[in-house]
Design an enzyme around this catalytic site. Structure first.
Site, PDB file in Angstrom:
ATOM      1  CB  CYS A 299     -58.432 -39.286 -48.975  1.00 43.39           C
ATOM      2  SG  CYS A 299     -59.224 -38.093 -48.048  1.00 43.39           S
TER       3      CYS A 299
ATOM      4  NE  ARG B 125     -60.484 -38.862 -42.808  1.00 43.33           N
ATOM      5  CZ  ARG B 125     -60.003 -38.987 -43.873  1.00 43.33           C
ATOM      6  NH1 ARG B 125     -60.272 -38.874 -45.061  1.00 43.33           N
ATOM      7  NH2 ARG B 125     -58.618 -38.825 -43.930  1.00 43.33           N
TER       8      ARG B 125
ATOM      9  CG  ASP C 194     -53.633 -31.504 -47.689  1.00 42.29           C
ATOM     10  OD1 ASP C 194     -53.865 -32.372 -48.672  1.00 42.29           O
ATOM     11  OD2 ASP C 194     -52.953 -31.778 -46.618  1.00 42.29           O
TER      12      ASP C 194
ATOM     13  CG  LEU D 168     -41.312 -43.275 -51.098  1.00 38.46           C
ATOM     14  CD1 LEU D 168     -41.718 -41.876 -50.842  1.00 38.46           C
ATOM     15  CD2 LEU D 168     -40.217 -43.520 -51.767  1.00 38.46           C
TER      16      LEU D 168
ATOM     17  NE  ARG E 173     -52.692 -40.499 -50.166  1.00 35.44           N
ATOM     18  CZ  ARG E 173     -53.256 -39.537 -48.897  1.00 35.44           C
ATOM     19  NH1 ARG E 173     -54.494 -40.041 -48.713  1.00 35.44           N
ATOM     20  NH2 ARG E 173     -52.446 -38.776 -48.276  1.00 35.44           N
ATOM     21  N   PRO E 174     -48.985 -45.436 -52.505  1.00 36.34           N
ATOM     22  CG  PRO E 174     -47.120 -45.539 -53.882  1.00 36.34           C
ATOM     23  CD  PRO E 174     -48.329 -44.848 -53.719  1.00 36.34           C
ATOM     24  CB  VAL E 175     -46.629 -48.070 -47.891  1.00 38.08           C
ATOM     25  CG1 VAL E 175     -47.896 -47.688 -47.407  1.00 38.08           C
ATOM     26  CG2 VAL E 175     -46.977 -49.715 -48.345  1.00 38.08           C
TER      27      VAL E 175
ATOM     28  CE  LYS F 130     -56.781 -34.638 -41.596  1.00 39.79           C
ATOM     29  NZ  LYS F 130     -56.129 -35.549 -42.133  1.00 39.79           N
ATOM     30  CG  ASN F 131     -52.504 -33.444 -42.117  1.00 41.96           C
ATOM     31  OD1 ASN F 131     -53.286 -34.223 -41.930  1.00 41.96           O
ATOM     32  ND2 ASN F 131     -52.068 -33.069 -43.386  1.00 41.96           N
TER      33      ASN F 131
HETATM   34  C1  UD1 Z   1     -49.616 -36.161 -45.991  1.00 46.84           C
HETATM   35  C2  UD1 Z   1     -50.946 -35.544 -45.398  1.00 46.84           C
HETATM   36  C3  UD1 Z   1     -51.685 -34.952 -46.608  1.00 46.84           C
HETATM   37  C4  UD1 Z   1     -50.951 -34.232 -47.582  1.00 46.84           C
HETATM   38  C5  UD1 Z   1     -49.977 -35.079 -48.274  1.00 46.84           C
HETATM   39  C6  UD1 Z   1     -48.946 -34.171 -48.996  1.00 46.84           C
HETATM   40  C7  UD1 Z   1     -51.091 -36.244 -43.221  1.00 46.84           C
HETATM   41  C8  UD1 Z   1     -52.099 -37.064 -42.384  1.00 46.84           C
HETATM   42  N1  UD1 Z   1     -51.566 -36.311 -44.500  1.00 46.84           N
HETATM   43  O1  UD1 Z   1     -50.047 -37.386 -46.468  1.00 46.84           O
HETATM   44  O2  UD1 Z   1     -52.978 -34.269 -46.015  1.00 46.84           O
HETATM   45  O3  UD1 Z   1     -51.864 -34.032 -48.784  1.00 46.84           O
HETATM   46  O4  UD1 Z   1     -48.867 -35.098 -47.125  1.00 46.84           O
HETATM   47  O5  UD1 Z   1     -48.722 -32.876 -48.665  1.00 46.84           O
HETATM   48  O6  UD1 Z   1     -50.069 -35.472 -42.646  1.00 46.84           O
HETATM   49  N2  UD1 Z   1     -45.745 -41.855 -51.919  1.00 46.84           N
HETATM   50  C9  UD1 Z   1     -45.216 -42.810 -52.534  1.00 46.84           C
HETATM   51  N3  UD1 Z   1     -44.941 -43.855 -51.977  1.00 46.84           N
HETATM   52  C10 UD1 Z   1     -44.640 -43.930 -50.481  1.00 46.84           C
HETATM   53  C11 UD1 Z   1     -45.353 -42.708 -49.955  1.00 46.84           C
HETATM   54  C12 UD1 Z   1     -45.724 -41.608 -50.628  1.00 46.84           C
HETATM   55  O7  UD1 Z   1     -45.170 -43.064 -53.722  1.00 46.84           O
HETATM   56  O8  UD1 Z   1     -44.109 -44.964 -49.621  1.00 46.84           O
HETATM   57  C13 UD1 Z   1     -46.093 -40.707 -52.902  1.00 46.84           C
HETATM   58  C14 UD1 Z   1     -47.857 -40.497 -52.760  1.00 46.84           C
HETATM   59  O9  UD1 Z   1     -48.431 -41.309 -53.421  1.00 46.84           O
HETATM   60  C15 UD1 Z   1     -47.653 -39.075 -52.824  1.00 46.84           C
HETATM   61  C16 UD1 Z   1     -46.442 -38.375 -52.863  1.00 46.84           C
HETATM   62  O10 UD1 Z   1     -45.598 -39.383 -52.261  1.00 46.84           O
HETATM   63  O11 UD1 Z   1     -47.775 -39.022 -54.470  1.00 46.84           O
HETATM   64  C17 UD1 Z   1     -46.642 -37.539 -51.474  1.00 46.84           C
HETATM   65  O12 UD1 Z   1     -47.279 -38.431 -50.547  1.00 46.84           O
HETATM   66  P1  UD1 Z   1     -46.869 -38.231 -48.846  1.00 46.84           P
HETATM   67  O13 UD1 Z   1     -46.275 -36.919 -48.862  1.00 46.84           O
HETATM   68  O14 UD1 Z   1     -46.416 -39.319 -48.440  1.00 46.84           O
HETATM   69  O15 UD1 Z   1     -48.520 -37.830 -48.379  1.00 46.84           O
HETATM   70  P2  UD1 Z   1     -48.997 -38.436 -46.939  1.00 46.84           P
HETATM   71  O16 UD1 Z   1     -47.927 -38.484 -45.853  1.00 46.84           O
HETATM   72  O17 UD1 Z   1     -49.816 -39.786 -47.059  1.00 46.84           O
END
Ligand code: UD1
Length: 431
Positions: free
Chosen positions: A128, A410, A318, A137, A133-135, A22-23
């Site tokens: 989830c 999912r 995961d 970055l 989980r901010p954006v 999926k990922n």
């Molecule tokens: C992806 C995977 C998810 C997995 C995660 C970590 C998919 C669809 N999902 O999620 O299953 O658990 O990687 O291996 O591929 N963060 C920030 N700011 C940002 C982005 C992220 O602080 O702008 C933080 C997140 O809150 C978290 C960490 O970075 O603490 C890692 O998250 P990230 O690797 O971005 O996870 P996803 O890509 O959402």
């Protein structure tokens, strides 16, 4: 709402085919927005998240056909579907709240839309409930590539009127999603982009290979420094989705927990070596074969092992919930530390309903192994937590009823079918 009923206690034996990841499928599908030509993806799993992303891409104007058939083909295609995505014309650069709020990864369309169209308006994501989980970055990184970004009434509004331009961006924290997005955006930027402290996950490599097949110039995917030379346009390509390492690890842990002998067909050991090493240390026998990975545990007790989640190549977050399930039946005490997401211990209280002894101390769960679990009604919370309850239910005595299973749909393709094929008593109760 569907429920899953399990009568535990049976060993698992037989073959479980491993689906496409999926990922990996999600970012590859999103990459189709980067070109007007057709991107063909093979081995796409049939999952609620994939169907949801098809709807989101459709809203932007992406046409698709499944196994050669156009239109809505839900249910078509067995374990491994080939889907053609064609974004000949992007008709809408807005990804609305109603669609994006259902799945965090759909936020990632921001990268390709901005790179190809020069504008994107994307709702802040949902997904989830495992922490904030901010954006930040994504926003920082895209600004570094020259985008102007406002966050307005729940939307990220981004523009790059004169095309994005390459630059060096050092991720302050490893992020899989932000690595995907910046890598996609940089393929169509002017000049060279260097991403440092990039995620090294196999899904990033699968996406880089896809972009390269589409004509991008990318070096270093799979290491922490990725270099991208921007090109004027990308073309169509034909790319295969890698096997799902989380599904692989989940079923390996199920066998380690129930005992038995299962071939995980099509699984690739190098995608989850850290997790396989840990499962091996618990007492299960892990054997890579030409056909996949064979997992066996016969008779021996389960040895406790401490684990800390880390970005790839470390132990994946995961698989944390599933591993905790396994540790609840070990012969002693183990410590499981979560470093990627805060608030990813929602399975603890549900595992306790099955008789597990777990105490939380900050980001560490201390698990006191108990000889056996007993079936009970439990509630699925997030995707990976839900499946930890399923595998615990398989090993528990008596009946476990897992409620709110839409989370499982999912991310786990034909879960009941795959497990019952190996001797588990598991069924879906609709309604
Ligand atoms: C992806 C995977 C998810 C997995 C995660 C970590 C998919 C669809 N999902 O999620 O299953 O658990 O990687 O291996 O591929 N963060 C920030 N700011 C940002 C982005 C992220 O602080 O702008 C933080 C997140 O809150 C978290 C960490 O970075 O603490 C890692 O998250 P990230 O690797 O971005 O996870 P996803 O890509 O959402």
């Amino acid at each position: 709402m569907d429920r899953i009923r399990i009568v535990g206690g049976n060993q698992l034996s037989g073959t479980i085919p491993i689906s496409g990841a999926k990922n990996a499928a999600l970012p590859l599908m999103i990459a189709s927005l980067l070109t007007s030509q057709t991107l063909t993806l093979e081995n796409v799993p049939h999952l609620a998240d994939v169907e949801q992303l098809i709807r989101i891409l459709g809203n932007h104007g992406v046409d698709y056909s499944v196994n050669g058939k156009r239109g809505h083909q839900n249910g078509v295609g067995g374990y491994s579907r080939t889907i053609n995505f064609t974004a000949a014309n992007i008709v809408d650069t807005t990804a609305p709240y109603e669609l994006v709020s259902k799945m965090r990864a759909s936020f990632w369309v921001v990268g390709p839309l901005l790179a190809r169209m020069g504008v994107a308006k994307v709702s802040l994501p949902g997904g989830c409930a495992i922490g904030t989980r901010p954006v930040d970055l994504f926003i920082d990184g895209l600004q570094k590539l020259g985008a102007e970004i406002d966050v307005d009434t729940g939307y990220v509004v981004a523009s790059a009127k004169n095309r994005l331009r390459g630059d060096r961006y050092v991720f302050p924290k490893v992020s899989v999603g932000a690595t995907h997005v910046l890598m996609m955006a940089a393929t169509l930027a002017r000049g060279e982009t260097v991403l440092e402290n990039a995620a090294r996950e196999p899904e990033v490599v699968n996406l880089a290979d896809c972009l390269i097949a589409m004509g991008a110039t990318i070096h270093g995917a799979g290491t922490s420094t990725i270099t991208i030379q921007g090109v004027d346009e990308l073309t169509g390509a034909d790319v295969r989705v890698i096997p799902d390492r989380i599904e692989t690890g989940t079923y390996a842990m199920a066998v380690a927990m129930t005992g038995g002998d299962v071939l995980l067909e099509g699984a690739q050991p190098d995608l989850l070596q850290a997790a396989l090493d840990v499962i091996g240390r618990t007492g299960a026998e892990i054997t890579p074969t030409n056909a996949g990975i064979r997992v066996r545990r016969n008779g021996a007790g389960i040895t406790p092992v401490d684990v800390t989640t880390e970005p790839f190549p470390g132990f994946p977050t995961d698989l944390q919930a599933q591993f905790m399930g396994l540790m609840t039946m070990s012969k002693g005490k183990s410590r499981i530390t979560e470093t990627i997401f805060e608030n990813r211990f929602m399975h603890v209280q549900e595992l306790a309903r099955l008789g597990a002894h777990i105490t939380l101390s900050g980001q560490t769960a201390i698990v006191e192994g108990v000889g056996k679990l007993k079936g009970a009604p439990v509630m699925a919370t997030d995707l990976r937590a839900s499946v930890s309850l399923v595998i615990a239910g398989l090993a528990a005595e008596g009946e476990t009823m897992v409620n709110r299973v839409y989370h499982l749909d999912r991310g786990f393709e034909r879960l009941e079918e795959k497990l019952s094929g190996c001797g588990a008593v598991i069924e879906r109760i609709s309604g």
